[in-house]
Design a protein around this motif. Structure first.
Motif, PDB file in Angstrom:
ATOM      1  N   ASP A 197      -1.696  47.280  -4.063  1.00  0.00           N
ATOM      2  CA  ASP A 197      -2.140  48.642  -4.376  1.00  0.00           C
ATOM      3  C   ASP A 197      -3.103  49.198  -3.344  1.00  0.00           C
ATOM      4  OD1 ASP A 197      -0.770  48.790  -6.989  1.00  0.00           O
ATOM      5  OD2 ASP A 197      -2.159  47.187  -7.503  1.00  0.00           O
ATOM      6  N   ASP A 198      -3.552  48.332  -2.416  1.00  0.00           N
ATOM      7  CA  ASP A 198      -4.435  48.815  -1.364  1.00  0.00           C
ATOM      8  C   ASP A 198      -3.646  49.304  -0.149  1.00  0.00           C
ATOM      9  OD1 ASP A 198      -3.503  46.342  -0.684  1.00  0.00           O
ATOM     10  OD2 ASP A 198      -5.424  45.531  -0.016  1.00  0.00           O
ATOM     11  N   VAL A 199      -2.320  49.368  -0.286  1.00  0.00           N
ATOM     12  CA  VAL A 199      -1.478  49.999   0.739  1.00  0.00           C
ATOM     13  C   VAL A 199      -0.936  51.295   0.149  1.00  0.00           C
ATOM     14  CG1 VAL A 199       0.591  49.797   2.159  1.00  0.00           C
ATOM     15  CG2 VAL A 199      -0.852  47.792   1.764  1.00  0.00           C
ATOM     16  N   TRP A 200      -1.305  52.425   0.757  1.00  0.00           N
ATOM     17  CA  TRP A 200      -0.881  53.733   0.268  1.00  0.00           C
ATOM     18  C   TRP A 200       0.193  54.291   1.183  1.00  0.00           C
ATOM     19  CZ3 TRP A 200      -6.233  56.373  -1.083  1.00  0.00           C
ATOM     20  CH2 TRP A 200      -6.796  55.697  -2.186  1.00  0.00           C
ATOM     21  N   TRP A 201       1.190  54.931   0.586  1.00  0.00           N
ATOM     22  CA  TRP A 201       2.329  55.468   1.324  1.00  0.00           C
ATOM     23  C   TRP A 201       2.343  56.985   1.271  1.00  0.00           C
ATOM     24  CZ3 TRP A 201       5.886  52.644   4.132  1.00  0.00           C
ATOM     25  CH2 TRP A 201       5.804  51.246   3.997  1.00  0.00           C
ATOM     26  N   PHE A 202       2.673  57.584   2.417  1.00  0.00           N
ATOM     27  CA  PHE A 202       2.712  59.038   2.532  1.00  0.00           C
ATOM     28  C   PHE A 202       3.997  59.457   3.239  1.00  0.00           C
ATOM     29  CE2 PHE A 202      -1.650  57.650   2.402  1.00  0.00           C
ATOM     30  CZ  PHE A 202      -2.247  58.504   1.492  1.00  0.00           C
ATOM     31  N   ALA A 203       4.404  60.696   2.981  1.00  0.00           N
ATOM     32  CA  ALA A 203       5.566  61.259   3.659  1.00  0.00           C
ATOM     33  C   ALA A 203       5.106  62.025   4.892  1.00  0.00           C
ATOM     34  CB  ALA A 203       6.320  62.195   2.714  1.00  0.00           C
ATOM     35  N   SER A 204       5.933  61.984   5.922  1.00  0.00           N
ATOM     36  CA  SER A 204       5.641  62.724   7.152  1.00  0.00           C
ATOM     37  C   SER A 204       6.956  63.180   7.762  1.00  0.00           C
ATOM     38  CB  SER A 204       4.887  61.825   8.143  1.00  0.00           C
ATOM     39  OG  SER A 204       5.771  60.910   8.759  1.00  0.00           O
ATOM     40  N   PRO A 205       6.914  64.107   8.724  1.00  0.00           N
ATOM     41  CA  PRO A 205       8.162  64.539   9.369  1.00  0.00           C
ATOM     42  C   PRO A 205       8.928  63.389  10.005  1.00  0.00           C
ATOM     43  CG  PRO A 205       6.391  66.065   9.878  1.00  0.00           C
ATOM     44  CD  PRO A 205       5.758  64.902   9.184  1.00  0.00           C
ATOM     45  N   GLU A 206       8.228  62.339  10.380  1.00  0.00           N
ATOM     46  CA  GLU A 206       8.867  61.187  11.026  1.00  0.00           C
ATOM     47  C   GLU A 206       9.332  60.133  10.013  1.00  0.00           C
ATOM     48  OE1 GLU A 206       5.774  62.341  12.095  1.00  0.00           O
ATOM     49  OE2 GLU A 206       6.810  63.572  13.586  1.00  0.00           O
ATOM     50  N   GLY A 207       9.019  60.332   8.752  1.00  0.00           N
ATOM     51  CA  GLY A 207       9.387  59.354   7.734  1.00  0.00           C
ATOM     52  C   GLY A 207       8.163  58.836   6.994  1.00  0.00           C
ATOM     53  N   ALA A 208       8.356  57.767   6.216  1.00  0.00           N
ATOM     54  CA  ALA A 208       7.269  57.212   5.411  1.00  0.00           C
ATOM     55  C   ALA A 208       6.217  56.560   6.302  1.00  0.00           C
ATOM     56  CB  ALA A 208       7.812  56.199   4.420  1.00  0.00           C
ATOM     57  N   VAL A 209       4.948  56.777   5.934  1.00  0.00           N
ATOM     58  CA  VAL A 209       3.820  56.214   6.668  1.00  0.00           C
ATOM     59  C   VAL A 209       2.938  55.464   5.676  1.00  0.00           C
ATOM     60  CG1 VAL A 209       1.789  56.721   8.059  1.00  0.00           C
ATOM     61  CG2 VAL A 209       3.846  58.107   8.327  1.00  0.00           C
ATOM     62  N   SER A 210       2.526  54.250   6.024  1.00  0.00           N
ATOM     63  CA  SER A 210       1.647  53.482   5.148  1.00  0.00           C
ATOM     64  C   SER A 210       0.303  53.243   5.823  1.00  0.00           C
ATOM     65  CB  SER A 210       2.284  52.141   4.788  1.00  0.00           C
ATOM     66  OG  SER A 210       2.395  51.313   5.932  1.00  0.00           O
ATOM     67  N   VAL A 211      -0.712  53.038   4.996  1.00  0.00           N
ATOM     68  CA  VAL A 211      -2.041  52.729   5.515  1.00  0.00           C
ATOM     69  C   VAL A 211      -2.733  51.794   4.531  1.00  0.00           C
ATOM     70  CG1 VAL A 211      -3.051  54.780   4.425  1.00  0.00           C
ATOM     71  CG2 VAL A 211      -4.232  53.685   6.334  1.00  0.00           C
ATOM     72  N   SER A 212      -3.426  50.799   5.058  1.00  0.00           N
ATOM     73  CA  SER A 212      -4.225  49.910   4.212  1.00  0.00           C
ATOM     74  C   SER A 212      -5.585  50.539   3.992  1.00  0.00           C
ATOM     75  CB  SER A 212      -4.381  48.542   4.887  1.00  0.00           C
ATOM     76  OG  SER A 212      -3.135  47.901   5.008  1.00  0.00           O
ATOM     77  N   VAL A 213      -5.997  50.621   2.746  1.00  0.00           N
ATOM     78  CA  VAL A 213      -7.268  51.263   2.410  1.00  0.00           C
ATOM     79  C   VAL A 213      -8.222  50.228   1.832  1.00  0.00           C
ATOM     80  CG1 VAL A 213      -6.171  53.504   2.025  1.00  0.00           C
ATOM     81  CG2 VAL A 213      -6.459  51.917   0.104  1.00  0.00           C
ATOM     82  N   ARG A 214      -9.479  50.595   1.820  1.00  0.00           N
ATOM     83  CA  ARG A 214     -10.484  49.689   1.248  1.00  0.00           C
ATOM     84  C   ARG A 214     -11.573  50.531   0.604  1.00  0.00           C
ATOM     85  NH1 ARG A 214     -14.706  49.678   4.861  1.00  0.00           N
ATOM     86  NH2 ARG A 214     -14.222  50.527   6.925  1.00  0.00           N
ATOM     87  N   GLY A 215     -12.325  49.915  -0.265  1.00  0.00           N
ATOM     88  CA  GLY A 215     -13.409  50.603  -0.936  1.00  0.00           C
ATOM     89  C   GLY A 215     -14.186  49.638  -1.797  1.00  0.00           C
ATOM     90  N   ARG A 216     -15.227  50.130  -2.410  1.00  0.00           N
ATOM     91  CA  ARG A 216     -16.099  49.256  -3.204  1.00  0.00           C
ATOM     92  C   ARG A 216     -15.819  49.316  -4.690  1.00  0.00           C
ATOM     93  NH1 ARG A 216     -21.915  50.884  -1.766  1.00  0.00           N
ATOM     94  NH2 ARG A 216     -20.966  52.969  -1.720  1.00  0.00           N
ATOM     95  N   PHE A 217     -14.813  50.115  -5.074  1.00  0.00           N
ATOM     96  CA  PHE A 217     -14.494  50.212  -6.500  1.00  0.00           C
ATOM     97  C   PHE A 217     -12.981  50.235  -6.669  1.00  0.00           C
ATOM     98  CE2 PHE A 217     -13.554  52.692 -10.373  1.00  0.00           C
ATOM     99  CZ  PHE A 217     -14.231  51.909 -11.302  1.00  0.00           C
ATOM    100  N   ARG A 218     -12.498  49.448  -7.610  1.00  0.00           N
ATOM    101  CA  ARG A 218     -11.087  49.445  -7.984  1.00  0.00           C
ATOM    102  C   ARG A 218     -11.000  49.274  -9.491  1.00  0.00           C
ATOM    103  NH1 ARG A 218      -8.396  45.848  -4.391  1.00  0.00           N
ATOM    104  NH2 ARG A 218      -6.708  45.425  -5.857  1.00  0.00           N
ATOM    105  N   ALA A 219      -9.920  49.749 -10.081  1.00  0.00           N
ATOM    106  CA  ALA A 219      -9.750  49.648 -11.537  1.00  0.00           C
ATOM    107  C   ALA A 219      -8.268  49.560 -11.854  1.00  0.00           C
ATOM    108  CB  ALA A 219     -10.377  50.858 -12.225  1.00  0.00           C
ATOM    109  N   ASN A 220      -7.966  48.975 -13.016  1.00  0.00           N
ATOM    110  CA  ASN A 220      -6.571  48.845 -13.428  1.00  0.00           C
ATOM    111  C   ASN A 220      -6.168  49.922 -14.424  1.00  0.00           C
ATOM    112  OD1 ASN A 220      -7.896  48.034 -15.710  1.00  0.00           O
ATOM    113  ND2 ASN A 220      -6.688  46.176 -16.030  1.00  0.00           N
ATOM    114  N   ASN A 221      -6.946  51.000 -14.476  1.00  0.00           N
ATOM    115  CA  ASN A 221      -6.659  52.105 -15.382  1.00  0.00           C
ATOM    116  C   ASN A 221      -6.824  53.422 -14.629  1.00  0.00           C
ATOM    117  OD1 ASN A 221      -7.901  54.273 -17.395  1.00  0.00           O
ATOM    118  ND2 ASN A 221      -6.541  52.949 -18.578  1.00  0.00           N
ATOM    119  N   SER A 222      -5.816  54.276 -14.700  1.00  0.00           N
ATOM    120  CA  SER A 222      -5.815  55.508 -13.913  1.00  0.00           C
ATOM    121  C   SER A 222      -6.920  56.474 -14.332  1.00  0.00           C
ATOM    122  CB  SER A 222      -4.456  56.194 -14.030  1.00  0.00           C
ATOM    123  OG  SER A 222      -4.115  56.407 -15.385  1.00  0.00           O
TER     124      SER A 222
END
Length: 315
Positions: A197-222
């Protein structure tokens, strides 16, 4: 021997006192009626009727059997009626498991379903992970993402729309991210549910782009992630169902309009297609209708573009 059928015949013979009269009513031979009663006598090990050339009368044991036989036949009729009604109408309880954002969305719209099917009841289970349908006795589950379980029947009903958001107080004094790589310089709030879940995917004109993200807070509830974002703890990636009102009110800001978050299929899954009860079919159709009614959950690209134009105010 069909015990219920034999008891029906016995009760009618007891009422009219004649094998031949019952045979004529039912369009069968007199010996056929006699054989059914004889089969009952053999089953219970006692004589139930006295036969003569003029009439059929009940023995003491036959008279004692009548009330119990009538009760059993009545119960069988009631069961048949109930089962038949369940085959043709949405009757009974459906245990429905859905992700939290969709569960909150559906729960405010269930009134139409329950009014249409007055004998239907819903047990709504909100989840952030896939549940075991068989083990937990779940009739129906709405899932985000591809389903690879061959033991389940699946039906795609739509697709997700999400927004990358942050509160104004988080963005104050920080460079606003313009492309996915910029997120590596920010605190990101991870909604933990699938594994990576720390890899986020985005759409772009060239196709799908992913990025690894980080932070100090995570939760299993939206909803917990949403509240953390509102309090300025970082950038979050959340369903439009949770954040559209916050964006409109200015409590959250939608980021990176040139790189909208990737969409994932919305799929209804259930254990078996065989003899699917009308109650479950009714809920599947309701879910499909509700999803189709929201342009942001349709699968076509035009609906996706329209939803983002409305939020970002762009052409």
């Amino acid at each position: 021997m069909d015990l219920i059928a034999a008891l029906r015949t016995f009760l009618r013979v007891a009422e009219v006192g004649s094998f031949s009269a019952v045979a004529e009513e039912r369009g069968v031979t007199q010996p056929a009626v006699s054989r059914q009663v004889s089969a009952l006598e053999e089953h219970f090990g006692t004589r139930l009727v006295q036969r003569s050339t003029h009439a059929v009368t009940l023995t003491e044991e036959g008279r004692e059997l009548v009330p119990a036989a009538q009760q059993l036949v009545d119960s069988a009729d009631a069961l048949q009626e109930t089962t038949g009604r369940r085959r043709s109408k949405a009757v009974g309880r459906v245990r429905l498991s859905v992700p939290v954002p969709l569960g909150l969305y559906f729960s405010s719209r269930l009134d139409a379903l329950l009014k249409k099917h007055e004998e239907l009841s819903i047990d709504l289970i909100l989840h952030d992970r896939l549940r075991d349908l068989i083990e937990e006795g779940i009739d129906l589950q709405l899932c985000v993402g591809e389903i690879n379980d061959s033991a389940l029947i699946s039906r795609r009903v739509g697709a997700t729309t999400a927004f990358l958001v942050a509160a104004p107080n988080y963005l104050k004094g920080r460079a606003v991210p313009e492309q996915p790589a910029d997120l590596q310089e920010h605190d990101c709030i991870v909604y933990h549910r699938w594994g990576r879940d720390d890899v986020w995917w985005f759409a772009s004109p060239e196709g799908a782009v992913s990025v690894s993200v980080r932070g100090r807070f995570r939760a299993n509830n939206s909803e917990a992630v949403r509240r953390a974002a509102l309090n300025g703890h970082g950038i979050a990636l959340l369903s439009h169902l949770l954040v559209a009102d916050d964006i409109s009110a200015g409590r959250l800001r939608a980021l990176m309009p040139a790189f909208p978050p990737a969409r994932f299929p919305l799929t209804v899954v259930y254990p078996s297609r065989r003899n699917l009860p009308p109650r479950v079919r009714a809920v599947i159709e309701f879910l499909s209708e509700i999803i189709r009614a929201d342009p942001a959950m349709r699968e076509d690209a035009d609906a996706r573009a329209a939803s983002h134009t409305e939020v970002y105010g762009q052409d």
